[in-house]
Motif scaffolding. Structure first.
Motif, PDB file in Angstrom:
ATOM      1  N   ARG A   1      41.103  48.973  54.006  1.00 26.95           N
ATOM      2  CA  ARG A   1      40.821  49.488  52.671  1.00 26.95           C
ATOM      3  C   ARG A   1      41.498  50.851  52.478  1.00 26.95           C
TER       4      ARG A   1
ATOM      5  N   HIS B   1      46.505  50.003  45.973  1.00 27.70           N
ATOM      6  CA  HIS B   1      45.516  49.439  45.047  1.00 27.70           C
ATOM      7  C   HIS B   1      45.543  50.202  43.721  1.00 27.70           C
TER       8      HIS B   1
ATOM      9  N   GLU C   1      46.312  48.638  40.039  1.00 25.62           N
ATOM     10  CA  GLU C   1      45.320  48.581  38.958  1.00 25.62           C
ATOM     11  C   GLU C   1      45.693  49.463  37.771  1.00 25.62           C
TER      12      GLU C   1
ATOM     13  N   ILE D   1      48.152  45.819  33.387  1.00 24.99           N
ATOM     14  CA  ILE D   1      46.729  45.702  33.747  1.00 24.99           C
ATOM     15  C   ILE D   1      45.888  46.661  32.890  1.00 24.99           C
TER      16      ILE D   1
ATOM     17  N   GLY E   1      40.100  40.994  46.213  1.00 26.11           N
ATOM     18  CA  GLY E   1      40.329  41.593  44.893  1.00 26.11           C
ATOM     19  C   GLY E   1      39.683  40.767  43.782  1.00 26.11           C
TER      20      GLY E   1
ATOM     21  N   SER F   1      36.165  41.443  43.562  1.00 26.42           N
ATOM     22  CA  SER F   1      35.842  42.846  43.264  1.00 26.42           C
ATOM     23  C   SER F   1      36.230  43.158  41.817  1.00 26.42           C
TER      24      SER F   1
ATOM     25  N   LEU G   1      35.467  42.175  36.972  1.00 29.92           N
ATOM     26  CA  LEU G   1      35.511  42.997  35.749  1.00 29.92           C
ATOM     27  C   LEU G   1      36.603  42.487  34.815  1.00 29.92           C
TER      28      LEU G   1
ATOM     29  N   ARG H   1      34.187  41.191  55.145  1.00 26.72           N
ATOM     30  CA  ARG H   1      34.569  42.408  55.875  1.00 26.72           C
ATOM     31  C   ARG H   1      34.167  42.314  57.346  1.00 26.72           C
TER      32      ARG H   1
ATOM     33  N   PHE I   1      50.129  44.089  47.984  1.00 25.50           N
ATOM     34  CA  PHE I   1      49.771  44.856  46.785  1.00 25.50           C
ATOM     35  C   PHE I   1      51.020  45.165  45.964  1.00 25.50           C
TER      36      PHE I   1
ATOM     37  N   ASN J   1      52.149  42.281  44.003  1.00 26.76           N
ATOM     38  CA  ASN J   1      51.315  42.109  42.802  1.00 26.76           C
ATOM     39  C   ASN J   1      51.724  43.082  41.706  1.00 26.76           C
TER      40      ASN J   1
ATOM     41  N   PHE K   1      53.029  42.407  37.745  1.00 29.33           N
ATOM     42  CA  PHE K   1      52.487  43.038  36.529  1.00 29.33           C
ATOM     43  C   PHE K   1      53.585  43.781  35.779  1.00 29.33           C
TER      44      PHE K   1
HETATM   45  C1  HEM Z   1      41.627  46.348  36.420  1.00 30.21           C
HETATM   46  C2  HEM Z   1      42.051  46.322  37.626  1.00 30.21           C
HETATM   47  C3  HEM Z   1      41.189  46.554  38.848  1.00 30.21           C
HETATM   48  C4  HEM Z   1      39.994  47.168  38.969  1.00 30.21           C
HETATM   49  C5  HEM Z   1      39.149  47.789  37.879  1.00 30.21           C
HETATM   50  C6  HEM Z   1      39.632  47.111  40.365  1.00 30.21           C
HETATM   51  C7  HEM Z   1      38.472  47.612  40.891  1.00 30.21           C
HETATM   52  C8  HEM Z   1      38.065  47.480  42.191  1.00 30.21           C
HETATM   53  C9  HEM Z   1      36.841  48.016  42.718  1.00 30.21           C
HETATM   54  C10 HEM Z   1      35.781  48.751  41.930  1.00 30.21           C
HETATM   55  C11 HEM Z   1      36.790  47.687  44.024  1.00 30.21           C
HETATM   56  C12 HEM Z   1      35.693  48.058  45.036  1.00 30.21           C
HETATM   57  C13 HEM Z   1      34.704  46.924  45.109  1.00 30.21           C
HETATM   58  C14 HEM Z   1      33.771  46.994  46.284  1.00 30.21           C
HETATM   59  O1  HEM Z   1      33.945  47.762  47.206  1.00 30.21           O
HETATM   60  O2  HEM Z   1      32.839  46.180  46.308  1.00 30.21           O
HETATM   61  C15 HEM Z   1      38.001  46.955  44.312  1.00 30.21           C
HETATM   62  C16 HEM Z   1      38.310  46.451  45.521  1.00 30.21           C
HETATM   63  C17 HEM Z   1      39.440  45.707  45.780  1.00 30.21           C
HETATM   64  N1  HEM Z   1      40.446  45.374  44.897  1.00 30.21           N
HETATM   65 FE1  HEM Z   1      40.563  45.972  43.014  1.00 30.21          FE
HETATM   66  N2  HEM Z   1      40.615  46.463  41.059  1.00 30.21           N
HETATM   67  C18 HEM Z   1      41.579  46.125  40.166  1.00 30.21           C
HETATM   68  C19 HEM Z   1      42.748  45.480  40.422  1.00 30.21           C
HETATM   69  C20 HEM Z   1      43.079  44.933  41.646  1.00 30.21           C
HETATM   70  C21 HEM Z   1      44.285  44.224  41.913  1.00 30.21           C
HETATM   71  C22 HEM Z   1      45.374  43.958  40.894  1.00 30.21           C
HETATM   72  C23 HEM Z   1      44.220  43.855  43.229  1.00 30.21           C
HETATM   73  C24 HEM Z   1      45.197  43.068  44.032  1.00 30.21           C
HETATM   74  C25 HEM Z   1      46.104  42.283  43.582  1.00 30.21           C
HETATM   75  C26 HEM Z   1      42.969  44.323  43.770  1.00 30.21           C
HETATM   76  C27 HEM Z   1      42.542  44.141  45.065  1.00 30.21           C
HETATM   77  C28 HEM Z   1      41.385  44.661  45.584  1.00 30.21           C
HETATM   78  C29 HEM Z   1      40.948  44.486  46.961  1.00 30.21           C
HETATM   79  C30 HEM Z   1      41.682  43.743  48.055  1.00 30.21           C
HETATM   80  C31 HEM Z   1      39.731  45.146  47.080  1.00 30.21           C
HETATM   81  C32 HEM Z   1      38.864  45.252  48.327  1.00 30.21           C
HETATM   82  C33 HEM Z   1      39.079  46.607  48.993  1.00 30.21           C
HETATM   83  C34 HEM Z   1      38.239  46.674  50.255  1.00 30.21           C
HETATM   84  O3  HEM Z   1      37.043  46.914  50.142  1.00 30.21           O
HETATM   85  O4  HEM Z   1      38.789  46.493  51.334  1.00 30.21           O
HETATM   86  N3  HEM Z   1      42.315  44.989  42.776  1.00 30.21           N
HETATM   87  N4  HEM Z   1      38.756  46.846  43.175  1.00 30.21           N
END
Ligand code: HEM
Length: 217
Positions: A9, A16, A20, A25, A129, A132, A136, A171, A195, A198, A202
């Motif tokens: 992470r 990340h 985002e 996006i 992702g 997560s 949203l 995890r 990442f 990705n 976009f």
């Molecule tokens: C509007 C776009 C996005 C928002 C608002 C967002 C938000 C978040 C948030 C809040 C988390 C933490 C969740 C948690 O710990 O339970 C998270 C984790 C993650 N997101 Fe995003 N994300 C977005 C886009 C993306 C994109 C485009 C990818 C990959 C293509 C991605 C991949 C991930 C991954 C892999 C995690 C897990 C991280 C970890 O805990 O190891 N996200 N995201």
């Protein structure tokens, strides 16, 4: 969190953020991407998930990666039904990769069927992702395009009642990965690359579908 999941992470935090905050996006979350742009994003996902899930089918027999290749995560059927709704009966003819999607799919095809480290990297970036921020995004696009389940099935995991609990188990699987240190390093590097792939998709979509909607919500 102190194990490999925490390392992964942390190591991908900046990638990340980069993904985002890509214009496409940000606009998707602001409700200003035209519906055709959303359909095109769904089409890119179909191309990418077909490769990921072809790799998962192979990795189900791999002792290191098998637990990750969990069929409850499979997204291809949902994407196909979303595209049938968004494009209509001729949807298959309208699934066209942007250049970055071709590169992304080629990378997954080349490495993820044979290397568990590469497979888990790409799996992590997409599916964790999806469970997560993807949740949203799913709520936002359903509101923007006034879509119910048909059209946004990709964002709903029917067989996962509690995404948060699933992520905790996921995890723990990352922490328990039985790979030598060099392969764990490869997994981290490949996750950063995933990442970036990705973000490039976009980027291409942002160019192909410039802003033209008035925000509705
Ligand atoms: C509007 C776009 C996005 C928002 C608002 C967002 C938000 C978040 C948030 C809040 C988390 C933490 C969740 C948690 O710990 O339970 C998270 C984790 C993650 N997101 Fe995003 N994300 C977005 C886009 C993306 C994109 C485009 C990818 C990959 C293509 C991605 C991949 C991930 C991954 C892999 C995690 C897990 C991280 C970890 O805990 O190891 N996200 N995201």
């Amino acid at each position: 969190m102190t194990g490999f999941a925490a390392r992964l992470r942390k190591a991908t935090m900046s990638e990340h953020r980069d993904a985002e905050t890509r214009g496409f996006i940000t606009r998707l979350m602001g409700g200003t991407v035209p519906r055709d742009g959303f359909a095109a994003l769904t089409a890119q996902y179909l191309i990418i998930y077909r490769e990921l899930e072809a790799a998962a089918a192979v990795m189900r027999d791999n002792p290191v990666a098998a637990d990750f290749a969990d069929p409850v995560l499979s997204r291809v059927a949902a994407l196909e039904s979303d595209l049938a709704h968004l494009y209509g009966p001729d949807w298959a003819a309208r699934v066209e990769p942007v250049a970055a999607t071709e590169r992304y799919a080629a990378r997954v095809r080349e490495f993820c069927r044979t290397s568990p480290a590469h497979f888990v990297a790409h799996h992590y970036v997409r599916y964790l992702g999806d469970l997560s921020g993807g949740q949203l995004v799913g709520r936002k696009v359903a509101a923007t395009y006034r879509l119910d389940l048909p059209g946004t099935a990709f964002y709903r995991f029917d067989q996962i009642n509690d995404p948060k609990a699933y992520k905790t188990v996921y995890r723990a699987r990352l922490d328990a990965l039985d790979l030598p240190p060099a392969d764990l390093d490869t997994l981290v590097d490949e996750s950063q690359r995933a990442f970036t792939l990705n973000s490039a998709v976009f980027q291409d979509l942002g160019t192909a579908y410039p802003e033209d909607l008035v925000p509705v919500a």
